[in-house]
Enzyme design. Structure first.
Site: not given
Length: 194
Positions: A154-155
């Site tokens: 995730l980013h």
């Protein structure tokens, strides 16, 4: 009458001259070009992990193991960090990533949610101070179908926007002009980080 491959007629409207464009690479003419050869690494998937679930191959797991300058890290927090996007949508495009290798927003613990939110807010303040954008796009692409290039880690994207930055280049030419080196942008943002 159609001309044959051996037709020796003079060039003109009915007999255009066709030249191999490869012979003109680098030859000055009246066309302005923005060369973006670095995009070929992204297009070809050069830095994409073979196994997206292997945190040994994940660029967001590997980045914090390197120096800030080498990895383009702007700031390191307790459970998350801020890094420049190697293939930016716009100049100054930052990513806020948890250190932990998780794919989905619902997998974050409370400390990660809080720090990612706070780092995103701080990133916006720093970008405003350094680059004076007119606005931002913020978001997380959850899963490959949603556009996540590295879906397994995730980013949060923090993309500065300016009036007129969505011109014909990205729309027609699939090219984005980034007027500053990533290392210079990282240094400016790191220096301005509170």
């Amino acid at each position: 009458m159609a001309s044959s491959p051996t037709d020796t007629s003079q060039p003109g409207p009915s007999h255009p001259v066709v030249e191999d464009a490869r012979s003109f690479a680098g030859v000055p003419d009246d066309t302005q070009r923005l060369w973006t050869p670095h995009r070929m690494a992204y297009i070809g998937g050069e830095n994409k992990p073979e196994d997206p679930h292997d945190d040994e191959q994940c660029p967001f797991c590997a980045g914090p193991q390197r120096s800030d300058e080498d990895a383009l890290i702007v700031h390191r927090g307790q459970v998350a960090y801020v890094i420049l996007n190697l293939y930016p949508y716009n100049a100054g495009h930052l990513l806020v990533c948890p250190y932990r290798h998780v794919a989905d927003y619902t997998e974050l613990d409370d400390d990660e949610v809080r720090e990612i939110a706070e780092l995103t807010r701080t990133a916006m303040r720093v970008i405003r101070q350094v680059s004076d954008p007119a606005g931002f796009n913020l978001g997380m692409n959850q899963g490959p179908v949603a556009g996540a290039g590295i879906a397994a880690h995730l980013h949060q994207h923090v993309v500065p926007r300016w009036m007129g930055d969505a011109n014909f280049l990205p729309i027609i030419g699939r090219t984005k002009a980034v007027p500053i080196l990533l290392a210079d942008t990282r240094q400016l943002y790191a220096d301005a980080w509170p």
